[in-house]
Design an enzyme around this catalytic site. Sequence first.
Site, PDB file in Angstrom:
ATOM      1  N   TYR A 193      28.500  36.794  58.802  1.00 47.17           N
ATOM      2  CA  TYR A 193      27.855  37.198  57.696  1.00 47.17           C
ATOM      3  C   TYR A 193      26.389  36.515  57.674  1.00 47.17           C
ATOM      4  O   TYR A 193      25.647  37.231  56.850  1.00 47.17           O
ATOM      5  CB  TYR A 193      28.696  36.603  56.431  1.00 47.17           C
ATOM      6  CG  TYR A 193      29.839  37.199  56.039  1.00 47.17           C
ATOM      7  CD1 TYR A 193      30.734  37.763  56.851  1.00 47.17           C
ATOM      8  CD2 TYR A 193      30.113  37.671  54.662  1.00 47.17           C
ATOM      9  CE1 TYR A 193      31.936  38.342  56.269  1.00 47.17           C
ATOM     10  CE2 TYR A 193      31.001  38.480  54.293  1.00 47.17           C
ATOM     11  CZ  TYR A 193      31.900  38.827  55.131  1.00 47.17           C
ATOM     12  OH  TYR A 193      32.963  39.449  54.527  1.00 47.17           O
ATOM     13  N   LYS A 228      39.670  33.858  67.681  1.00 48.30           N
ATOM     14  CA  LYS A 228      39.743  35.080  68.698  1.00 48.30           C
ATOM     15  C   LYS A 228      39.351  34.423  70.146  1.00 48.30           C
ATOM     16  O   LYS A 228      38.265  34.978  70.704  1.00 48.30           O
ATOM     17  CB  LYS A 228      39.038  36.299  68.313  1.00 48.30           C
ATOM     18  CG  LYS A 228      39.217  37.548  69.450  1.00 48.30           C
ATOM     19  CD  LYS A 228      40.616  38.116  69.261  1.00 48.30           C
ATOM     20  CE  LYS A 228      40.607  39.339  70.239  1.00 48.30           C
ATOM     21  NZ  LYS A 228      41.955  39.767  70.202  1.00 48.30           N
ATOM     22  N   ASP A 259      44.484  38.860  66.064  1.00 50.19           N
ATOM     23  CA  ASP A 259      45.128  40.033  65.747  1.00 50.19           C
ATOM     24  C   ASP A 259      46.477  39.543  65.659  1.00 50.19           C
ATOM     25  O   ASP A 259      47.371  40.217  64.894  1.00 50.19           O
ATOM     26  CB  ASP A 259      45.100  40.856  66.998  1.00 50.19           C
ATOM     27  CG  ASP A 259      44.875  40.125  68.490  1.00 50.19           C
ATOM     28  OD1 ASP A 259      44.863  39.009  68.297  1.00 50.19           O
ATOM     29  OD2 ASP A 259      44.925  40.645  69.424  1.00 50.19           O
ATOM     30  N   ASP A 290      38.007  36.891  55.418  1.00 48.10           N
ATOM     31  CA  ASP A 290      37.769  38.082  54.287  1.00 48.10           C
ATOM     32  C   ASP A 290      38.873  39.129  54.807  1.00 48.10           C
ATOM     33  O   ASP A 290      39.609  39.675  53.635  1.00 48.10           O
ATOM     34  CB  ASP A 290      36.216  38.704  54.592  1.00 48.10           C
ATOM     35  CG  ASP A 290      36.313  39.926  53.910  1.00 48.10           C
ATOM     36  OD1 ASP A 290      36.241  39.634  52.579  1.00 48.10           O
ATOM     37  OD2 ASP A 290      35.714  40.759  54.141  1.00 48.10           O
ATOM     38  N   ASP A 293      42.740  39.867  52.152  1.00 44.95           N
ATOM     39  CA  ASP A 293      43.097  41.136  51.783  1.00 44.95           C
ATOM     40  C   ASP A 293      44.331  41.660  51.860  1.00 44.95           C
ATOM     41  O   ASP A 293      45.219  42.096  51.284  1.00 44.95           O
ATOM     42  CB  ASP A 293      42.178  42.339  51.899  1.00 44.95           C
ATOM     43  CG  ASP A 293      40.833  42.468  50.751  1.00 44.95           C
ATOM     44  OD1 ASP A 293      40.453  41.466  50.209  1.00 44.95           O
ATOM     45  OD2 ASP A 293      40.434  43.708  50.686  1.00 44.95           O
TER      46      ASP A 293
HETATM   47  C1  IPM Z   1      35.251  38.715  49.155  1.00 48.49           C
HETATM   48  C2  IPM Z   1      34.248  39.949  49.118  1.00 48.49           C
HETATM   49  C3  IPM Z   1      32.750  39.822  49.699  1.00 48.49           C
HETATM   50  C4  IPM Z   1      32.918  39.248  51.153  1.00 48.49           C
HETATM   51  C5  IPM Z   1      31.915  40.840  49.586  1.00 48.49           C
HETATM   52  C6  IPM Z   1      31.746  41.531  48.215  1.00 48.49           C
HETATM   53  C7  IPM Z   1      30.589  40.466  50.243  1.00 48.49           C
HETATM   54  O1  IPM Z   1      34.899  40.901  50.052  1.00 48.49           O
HETATM   55  O2  IPM Z   1      34.570  37.850  48.629  1.00 48.49           O
HETATM   56  O3  IPM Z   1      36.066  38.912  49.775  1.00 48.49           O
HETATM   57  O4  IPM Z   1      33.008  39.797  52.054  1.00 48.49           O
HETATM   58  O5  IPM Z   1      32.869  38.039  51.130  1.00 48.49           O
HETATM   59 MG    MG Z   2      36.729  40.402  50.786  1.00 51.35          MG
END
Ligand code: IPM
Ligand code: MG
Length: 356
Positions: A142, A189, A221, A245, A249
């Site tokens: 990032y 990884k 993975d 990240d 999710d």
């Molecule tokens: C999160 C989001 C952010 C990230 C984006 C919006 C930049 O997905 O906080 O998980 O990737 O960190």
């Molecule tokens: Mg995110």
Amino acid sequence: MKLNIAVLPGDGIGPEIVEQAMKVVNAVCAKKGHDLEATYALTGACAIDEVGDPYPPETHEICMNSDAVLFGAIGDPKFDNNPKATVRPEQGLLRMRKQLGLYANLRPVMSFPSLLHKSPLRRDLVEGAEFMCIRELTGGIYFGEKGRLDGGNTAFDNCVYTREEVERILKLAYEFALKSRKKLTVVDKANVLESSRLWREVAQEMAPNYPEVTTEYMFVDNAAMQIIQWPKNFDVMVTENMFGDILTDEASVIGGSLGMLPSASVGIHTSVFEPIHGSYPQAAGKDIANPLATVLSAAMMFEYAFDLKEEGQLIRDAVNASMDAKVTTEDIADDKTKAAKTSEVGTWLADWISKQ
Ligand code: IPM
Ligand code: MG
């Protein structure tokens, strides 16, 4: 107690969900006799539109002068669909994290008893699943050097970690594991990436200092598979920025909805409390978004920033009560025709708290 917080609603559904969380925060403060001072500030696409900067210096100043930041979401399709845009809302969030030194993002993954049937995973797999994913937040791909070569036809993003960055996040993760079920899973990884090999090297050096903790190493993975297959095997997981990240999710399906998972970003300066989901622009202004991830982020704010555990628990109890009473937004409602609006959920939670 005097609570001095900065409130950054951001874009998309950000303002609506933050409004509900603030109803809850106000109700808790009224109930428990705290004196709340909330200063609102601009960030994200709306800040670009207004002042040309997604994290303006005034906003940073407000964050630095506050005891905690409650953050909504940022992002706007007009930028997502324009890869040539040079100023982007996400840069605001990344700069905020970097400038506040928030190197650790704590993402508690949990299942909710009344939502078990909403998870795409089998009930016996998710019932009781609870683990903490600690995502490194100010390093890695990032923040590495990025750019284009060959007249724009070659692109690169470097993933860079220093030993210090890895050590401080692992230390925090070990401390969490000590207070938890004493198992730490280091996700990397290392079979491919040099930066991951540094993570593993540092973890192997540190592990003997925490003899009570079982350290487990897992390739990302494989971790992606195991989170879904055996979520109850995890206690504390620590990983680099982008892996964290993506994995969180994925892990949100355990709880039944991405709209349920809160987070706390902690480090050097003021901590930030934000839902893990994005700005969900398709739902913006429709009063349908789930405010619970932000409400639960507010619970984490009371607990982590102010050490007010009872206040945090009161919010968690209110959230559970709302789900038992079936006052939920459409993403988690059993009968979508009877789903509550975003604003109704916030008002219900605040009323419930004031009646306790
Ligand atoms: C999160 C989001 C952010 C990230 C984006 C919006 C930049 O997905 O906080 O998980 O990737 O960190
Ligand atoms: Mg995110």
